[in-house]
Design an enzyme around this catalytic site. Structure first.
Site, PDB file in Angstrom:
ATOM      1  N   ASP A  17       0.872  -1.179   0.000  1.00 19.25           N
ATOM      2  CA  ASP A  17       0.000   0.000   0.000  1.00 19.25           C
ATOM      3  C   ASP A  17       0.906   1.224   0.000  1.00 19.25           C
ATOM      4  O   ASP A  17       2.124   1.123   0.172  1.00 19.25           O
ATOM      5  CB  ASP A  17      -0.897  -0.019   1.239  1.00 19.25           C
ATOM      6  CG  ASP A  17      -1.843   1.176   1.303  1.00 19.25           C
ATOM      7  OD1 ASP A  17      -2.332   1.599   0.233  1.00 19.25           O
ATOM      8  OD2 ASP A  17      -2.094   1.707   2.405  1.00 19.25           O
ATOM      9  N   SER A  18       0.302   2.398  -0.151  1.00 22.62           N
ATOM     10  CA  SER A  18       1.083   3.634  -0.110  1.00 22.62           C
ATOM     11  C   SER A  18       1.538   3.957   1.303  1.00 22.62           C
ATOM     12  O   SER A  18       2.454   4.751   1.497  1.00 22.62           O
ATOM     13  CB  SER A  18       0.245   4.798  -0.659  1.00 22.62           C
ATOM     14  OG  SER A  18      -0.901   5.005   0.141  1.00 22.62           O
ATOM     15  N   TYR A  49      -1.054   8.124  -2.694  1.00 25.40           N
ATOM     16  CA  TYR A  49      -1.118   7.818  -4.120  1.00 25.40           C
ATOM     17  C   TYR A  49      -2.254   8.565  -4.811  1.00 25.40           C
ATOM     18  O   TYR A  49      -2.211   8.790  -6.020  1.00 25.40           O
ATOM     19  CB  TYR A  49      -1.341   6.310  -4.323  1.00 25.40           C
ATOM     20  CG  TYR A  49      -0.095   5.456  -4.250  1.00 25.40           C
ATOM     21  CD1 TYR A  49       1.147   5.991  -3.928  1.00 25.40           C
ATOM     22  CD2 TYR A  49      -0.163   4.088  -4.506  1.00 25.40           C
ATOM     23  CE1 TYR A  49       2.281   5.198  -3.860  1.00 25.40           C
ATOM     24  CE2 TYR A  49       0.962   3.282  -4.445  1.00 25.40           C
ATOM     25  CZ  TYR A  49       2.182   3.836  -4.116  1.00 25.40           C
ATOM     26  OH  TYR A  49       3.300   3.046  -4.053  1.00 25.40           O
ATOM     27  N   GLY A  50      -3.272   8.918  -4.041  1.00 25.41           N
ATOM     28  CA  GLY A  50      -4.477   9.503  -4.627  1.00 25.41           C
ATOM     29  C   GLY A  50      -4.269  10.775  -5.425  1.00 25.41           C
ATOM     30  O   GLY A  50      -5.079  11.120  -6.285  1.00 25.41           O
ATOM     31  N   CYS A  80      -4.379  -1.343  -1.832  1.00 24.82           N
ATOM     32  CA  CYS A  80      -4.552   0.097  -2.034  1.00 24.82           C
ATOM     33  C   CYS A  80      -5.580   0.267  -3.140  1.00 24.82           C
ATOM     34  O   CYS A  80      -5.396  -0.261  -4.241  1.00 24.82           O
ATOM     35  CB  CYS A  80      -3.218   0.726  -2.434  1.00 24.82           C
ATOM     36  SG  CYS A  80      -3.328   2.441  -2.979  1.00 24.82           S
ATOM     37  N   ASN A  81      -6.643   0.976  -2.858  1.00 27.64           N
ATOM     38  CA  ASN A  81      -7.690   1.172  -3.856  1.00 27.64           C
ATOM     39  C   ASN A  81      -7.204   1.980  -5.047  1.00 27.64           C
ATOM     40  O   ASN A  81      -7.560   1.698  -6.182  1.00 27.64           O
ATOM     41  CB  ASN A  81      -8.901   1.857  -3.215  1.00 27.64           C
ATOM     42  CG  ASN A  81      -9.764   0.901  -2.436  1.00 27.64           C
ATOM     43  OD1 ASN A  81     -10.713   0.329  -2.947  1.00 27.64           O
ATOM     44  ND2 ASN A  81      -9.423   0.706  -1.169  1.00 27.64           N
ATOM     45  N   THR A  82      -6.387   2.992  -4.796  1.00 24.84           N
ATOM     46  CA  THR A  82      -5.877   3.818  -5.888  1.00 24.84           C
ATOM     47  C   THR A  82      -5.020   2.980  -6.837  1.00 24.84           C
ATOM     48  O   THR A  82      -5.203   3.009  -8.058  1.00 24.84           O
ATOM     49  CB  THR A  82      -5.056   4.997  -5.345  1.00 24.84           C
ATOM     50  OG1 THR A  82      -5.881   5.785  -4.481  1.00 24.84           O
ATOM     51  CG2 THR A  82      -4.550   5.869  -6.474  1.00 24.84           C
ATOM     52  N   CYS A 193     -10.975   2.931   0.441  1.00 29.97           N
ATOM     53  CA  CYS A 193      -9.576   3.241   0.740  1.00 29.97           C
ATOM     54  C   CYS A 193      -9.235   2.403   1.967  1.00 29.97           C
ATOM     55  O   CYS A 193      -9.983   2.416   2.961  1.00 29.97           O
ATOM     56  CB  CYS A 193      -9.383   4.727   1.042  1.00 29.97           C
ATOM     57  SG  CYS A 193      -7.685   5.140   1.540  1.00 29.97           S
ATOM     58  N   THR A 194      -8.148   1.662   1.905  1.00 34.05           N
ATOM     59  CA  THR A 194      -7.830   0.756   3.008  1.00 34.05           C
ATOM     60  C   THR A 194      -7.410   1.493   4.282  1.00 34.05           C
ATOM     61  O   THR A 194      -7.280   0.880   5.331  1.00 34.05           O
ATOM     62  CB  THR A 194      -6.734  -0.245   2.597  1.00 34.05           C
ATOM     63  OG1 THR A 194      -5.622   0.455   2.023  1.00 34.05           O
ATOM     64  CG2 THR A 194      -7.277  -1.252   1.589  1.00 34.05           C
TER      65      THR A 194
END
Length: 273
Positions: A17-18, A49-50, A80-82, A193-194
């Protein structure tokens, strides 16, 4: 150097993830699959990241995936959703058959789309995730009877990374977003978003039990277990090990890691670029 396939039951699961958000997914996987070893990479040097360009996000995601492959991971979870919305295809292409690649969007879409009760769903996430329309497009394609209302909430992830949650400041910001007309009169809301499970209590406080909150971490963990079962790759060990890497060692990441993974946690800074 050519990376060989790591598809053996004893091989670890790679998660990235970010920042700290993916720890919610890692924790859920650890609970449902205690025998699995985990290698986690938090790209704290590039968060969030968004707000990054798609090309940059793809570059980060592929670079981290390459590191996880070289670490012998049998599965790579894009927590990470992004990155899931923008870099999933690129990561799958890069990884090929060397490991299983899982994102955090498709399992949630499948779960939500199968519902016969939900008609009006809200989605909150980073600008990049919402702009990609990954949730809205996939849910309505799978179940046209569901209306999806999306809202970018760009302040939330950096706020959480800085440790601002479960206090008056965070509650005020969360309330301001959730009170916007764009996502009113919804039956459920997807935390896209996690990072957001860390502010779930405050979201629940706002909705007072009137809106179902869909937490992707639990859904993704169940999906990971199912995929490993199908591939006969479940680790028979009684207890797995965890290794944590970050591109920049931040106090909030140290605190969050120790919150989710009790005991002595070793964090290692690793620069991939």
């Amino acid at each position: 150097m050519q990376v060989k396939s790591s598809l053996t039951p004893e091989s670890p699961i790679g998660i990235f993830d970010s920042g700290i958000g993916g720890l919610t997914v890692a924790n859920a996987i650890r609970k449902i699959l205690p025998g699995e070893s985990i290698i986690y990479f938090g790209d704290t040097a590039h968060l969030p990241y968004g707000d990054k360009a798609p090309e940059s996000i793809i570059g980060y995601a592929v670079g981290i995936s390459d590191f996880l492959l070289k670490s012998g991971c049998k599965m790579i979870v894009i927590a990470c959703n992004t990155a899931s919305s923008i870099a999933f295809d690129a990561v799958k292409k890069h990884v090929g058959k060397k490991a299983i690649v899982i994102d955090v969007i498709n399992p949630v879409v499948a779960e939500v789309s199968s519902s016969k009760k939900l008609k009006r769903i809200g989605v909150i996430g980073t600008r990049a995730t919402i702009k990609s329309e990954a949730y809205a497009r996939r849910i309505t394609q799978s179940n046209p009877s569901i209306e999806v209302l999306s809202l970018a909430t760009p302040l939330l992830a950096p706020m959480i990374e800085e440790g601002f949650f479960d206090n008056k400041i965070s509650q005020t910001i969360i309330n301001s977003y959730l009170d916007r007309p764009k996502i009113r009169k919804i039956e459920s809301i997807i935390l896209a978003c996690t990072h957001y499970p860390l502010i779930r209590p405050e979201i629940e406080k706002y909705y007072k039990g009137k809106v179902q909150i869909i937490d992707s971490a639990q859904i993704v963990a169940a999906y990971v277990k199912k995929q490993l079962e199908l591939k006969k790759l479940l680790n028979p060990a009684p207890k797995g090990k965890q290794r944590f890497y970050v591109s920049d060692l931040t106090p909030s990441f140290i605190k969050s890691t120790r919150h989710f993974f009790t005991g002595k946690v070793k964090l290692e800074k690793k620069n991939l670029w």
